[in-house]
Write an enzyme that holds these catalytic residues in place. Structure first.
Site, PDB file in Angstrom:
ATOM      1  N   MET A   1      59.786  39.478   9.815  1.00  0.00           N
ATOM      2  CA  MET A   1      59.086  40.677  10.235  1.00  0.00           C
ATOM      3  C   MET A   1      60.045  41.722  10.738  1.00  0.00           C
ATOM      4  O   MET A   1      59.890  42.893  10.530  1.00  0.00           O
ATOM      5  CB  MET A   1      58.133  40.269  11.334  1.00  0.00           C
ATOM      6  CG  MET A   1      57.660  41.342  12.196  1.00  0.00           C
ATOM      7  SD  MET A   1      56.578  40.621  13.350  1.00  0.00           S
ATOM      8  CE  MET A   1      56.242  42.043  14.236  1.00  0.00           C
TER       9      MET A   1
ATOM     10  N   HIS B   1      59.948  33.921  19.312  1.00  0.00           N
ATOM     11  CA  HIS B   1      60.502  35.122  19.955  1.00  0.00           C
ATOM     12  C   HIS B   1      60.488  34.984  21.476  1.00  0.00           C
ATOM     13  O   HIS B   1      60.164  35.925  22.205  1.00  0.00           O
ATOM     14  CB  HIS B   1      59.719  36.376  19.529  1.00  0.00           C
ATOM     15  CG  HIS B   1      59.945  36.766  18.102  1.00  0.00           C
ATOM     16  ND1 HIS B   1      61.077  37.430  17.680  1.00  0.00           N
ATOM     17  CD2 HIS B   1      59.197  36.568  16.995  1.00  0.00           C
ATOM     18  CE1 HIS B   1      61.003  37.626  16.373  1.00  0.00           C
ATOM     19  NE2 HIS B   1      59.874  37.104  15.931  1.00  0.00           N
TER      20      HIS B   1
ATOM     21  N   ASP C   1      54.147  35.777  15.295  1.00  0.00           N
ATOM     22  CA  ASP C   1      54.903  35.914  14.050  1.00  0.00           C
ATOM     23  C   ASP C   1      56.183  35.089  14.091  1.00  0.00           C
ATOM     24  O   ASP C   1      56.684  34.751  15.162  1.00  0.00           O
ATOM     25  CB  ASP C   1      55.255  37.376  13.821  1.00  0.00           C
ATOM     26  CG  ASP C   1      56.170  37.895  14.916  1.00  0.00           C
ATOM     27  OD1 ASP C   1      55.801  37.771  16.089  1.00  0.00           O
ATOM     28  OD2 ASP C   1      57.269  38.383  14.598  1.00  0.00           O
ATOM     29  N   GLU C   2      56.709  34.790  12.928  1.00  0.00           N
ATOM     30  CA  GLU C   2      58.037  34.202  12.764  1.00  0.00           C
ATOM     31  C   GLU C   2      58.295  33.003  13.682  1.00  0.00           C
ATOM     32  O   GLU C   2      59.391  32.835  14.218  1.00  0.00           O
ATOM     33  CB  GLU C   2      59.114  35.272  12.964  1.00  0.00           C
ATOM     34  CG  GLU C   2      59.091  36.306  11.854  1.00  0.00           C
ATOM     35  CD  GLU C   2      60.044  37.458  12.072  1.00  0.00           C
ATOM     36  OE1 GLU C   2      60.462  38.063  11.082  1.00  0.00           O
ATOM     37  OE2 GLU C   2      60.347  37.786  13.234  1.00  0.00           O
ATOM     38  N   ALA C   3      57.271  32.171  13.843  1.00  0.00           N
ATOM     39  CA  ALA C   3      57.420  30.967  14.675  1.00  0.00           C
ATOM     40  C   ALA C   3      57.988  29.844  13.810  1.00  0.00           C
ATOM     41  O   ALA C   3      57.386  28.769  13.662  1.00  0.00           O
ATOM     42  CB  ALA C   3      56.083  30.584  15.291  1.00  0.00           C
TER      43      ALA C   3
END
Length: 546
Positions: free
Chosen positions: A1, A288, A351-353
């Protein structure tokens, strides 16, 4: 992302000014290389701007008769029984006084004479919550709305109809005329957002306020603040104090970072509210989260705190989904931030885990979403939330690309068909941190290059195949700050793309036309200059000669 590779920190608007072809407030008078190549120069500003030739373009414009002229005798009439009307009158006067030099007293409507009237009329139901009607004639100018937010949006139209010199802070010669006729205007979407990442690089309260004011000019009504990430935690949480004292002590590149006290965050929220913008705080979870993990080792699965992180990679951190302390942490953080935030929404990221298993991710979201509801807020999450089960009433924010695999798009569309609302932020259209071209010094390029036309020229209602048009709640333009460290950096990446995304959110689909938009956008250049906004002089836009 955000990006797919480590990219060195790019600092220095000076380099950008020297190489990218920008306008920089009044300093842009010397011109640049891009300007000489751009075709079809727009002419100098007319004394009277044609009615409706603004950004976003209004829904309905009926030019008629002679213009209204602002003079030293002009008064601003309000309903003195309404505190919001009084505040709006003072706001308008504050906008117009420095450049005009006129006193512009705010008076009771009956004493306004041939002045400007701000009228709230609850019977104007067709105008909705944010619509307005502007009527301009030599004998006076009237703004009418059903709600104060509508008057505020109308003030932005009034402001843009005046010569751009009205934005300057010293007295200008005028004249100050607004074309005659009627504008009747309501927004296409109720959600028109912009996101500012204060986690990768920290921005002060005053710097955030500056961005709020820029958003207001283009009728943006939502400010999404990305308050936590691997590189920094930016909001005080009393029950977990090391989140800020330690986790907020750095940023990308190793700078000093920073954070907002609760009082400072409230100041931002209140300032946004004065510009009729709702703040949506984001605490990105379960990924994050390195700044949080570095601050509290108990949040990791192995009990070992990682070092603080100042790079730009993504996807390597995760809260420990099986541990109860993770949910105690989430409850405390959400409770304290919800108490500070009067708006409807709280963004939980998602997101982006990449370091969280699918099973752990789904279990985490199943436990955290009810906490958001427990404290009276509605969940917003990045579109990966559709890989779990979005809570009833949740909004998901789609940041995929035109080339995103069809199965991922279909998963989001299926959630939309089941009642989940969509905020559209396609990265290769609306991400303001994407480079314009390969030569843009700042920004990232993992989503591709996003020139001004590409950012503007798409239709939110048909963008995501299979998603019902009425599932689209609106659009948002995110501004990630891995490479952006100053307000000048923010300016040159947001402008001129931000106004185009704002127009997609506000203006009717029937008005969407690149060829006419680029002309109106070019006419914003003197206003950018007057406001001291550094902007990219895209060769796709016929900017006026400097």
């Amino acid at each position: 992302m955000r990006q797919r590779m480590t990219i060195p920190r790019l600092i220095g608007s000076l380099l950008l000014f020297a190489t990218a072809g920008v306008g920089c407030g009044e300093a842009a008078a010397d011109g640049d290389g891009t300007d000489a190549k751009a075709p079809g120069r727009a002419s100098a500003e007319p004394e009277v701007r044609p009615l409706g030739r603004i950004v976003p373009v209004p829904a309905s414009v009926t030019p008629e008769g002679e213009p209204y002229t602002l003079t030293a005798a002009t008064r601003i009439g309000i309903d003195k029984t309404s505190g919001e009307s009084r505040d709006l009158g003072r706001y308008l006067a504050g906008l117009l006084r420095p450049a005009t030099g006129f006193p512009l007293p705010v008076v009771d409507d009956r004493a306004a004479g041939r002045g400007i009237r701000l009228r709230l009329d609850p019977d104007e139901t067709d105008l909705g919550d944010e619509g307005y009607r502007l009527t301009s004639a030599p004998e006076g100018l009237t703004l009418t709305a059903r709600e104060p937010a509508g008057l505020f949006r109308g003030v932005q139209t009034l402001r843009q109809q005046l010569p751009s010199a009205v934005e300057r802070k010293s007295v200008q010669p005028g004249p100050w005329k607004i074309a005659g006729g009627t504008v009747t205007d309501t927004p296409r979407y109720a959600y028109r957002g912009a996101m500012l990442d204060v986690a990768r690089h920290f921005f002060t309260v005053d710097e955030v306020k500056r961005y709020i004011d820029q958003l207001a000019l283009y009728k943006v009504n939502t400010l999404h603040l990305h308050l936590s990430d691997d590189q920094g935690w930016r909001i005080a949480v009393d029950s977990w104090p090391r989140l800020t004292t330690y986790g907020g002590s750095t940023e990308v590149g190793g700078g000093p970072g920073g954070f907002y006290t609760k009082a400072q965050y409230r100041e931002i929220v209140e300032y946004a509210a004065s510009r009729y913008q709702e703040v949506i705080p984001e605490i990105d979870m379960p990924g994050h989260t390195n700044a949080a993990l570095a601050s509290y080792a108990d949040l990791t699965c192995d009990g070992v705190a990682p070092p603080l992180y100042t790079g730009t990679k993504v996807g390597f951190s995760s809260l420990c989904a099986p541990k109860q302390i993770t949910y105690d942490f989430a409850d405390d953080v959400i409770r304290e931030i919800a108490a500070l935030t009067p708006g409807r929404y709280l963004h939980i990221g998602g997101d982006e885990a990449h370091s969280t298993s699918h099973e752990d991710y789904a279990a985490f979201m199943d436990r955290v979403q009810p906490i958001v509801a427990k404290y009276g807020k509605t969940v917003v999450g990045w579109h990966q939330l559709t890989g779990a089960t979005p809570a009833e009433g949740a909004l998901v924010q789609y940041w995929g690309l035109d080339r995103t695999p069809a199965e991922e798009k279909e998963r989001v569309a299926a959630a939309a068909r089941n009642g989940t609302g969509l905020i559209l932020s396609p990265a290769d259209r609306t991400y303001l941190d994407m480079k314009y071209t390969k030569d843009t010094p700042l920004g990232l390029a993992w989503a591709g290059y996003v020139e001004v036309r590409r950012s503007y020229d798409w239709n939110p209602s048909t963008y995501l195949p299979g998603a019902p048009a009425d599932s689209v709640r609106g659009v948002e333009a995110p501004l990630w700050t891995e490479t952006l460290a100053s307000t000048g950096d923010l300016d040159v990446m947001a402008f001129p793309r931000l106004p185009g995304v704002a127009e997609l959110g506000w203006s009717p689909a029937s008005t969407h036309d690149w060829n006419t938009y680029k002309e109106r956008l070019a006419e914003q250049a003197p206003r950018f200059d007057a406001l001291g906004i550094t902007y990219y002089r895209s060769p796709q836009v016929p900017w006026p000669a400097e």
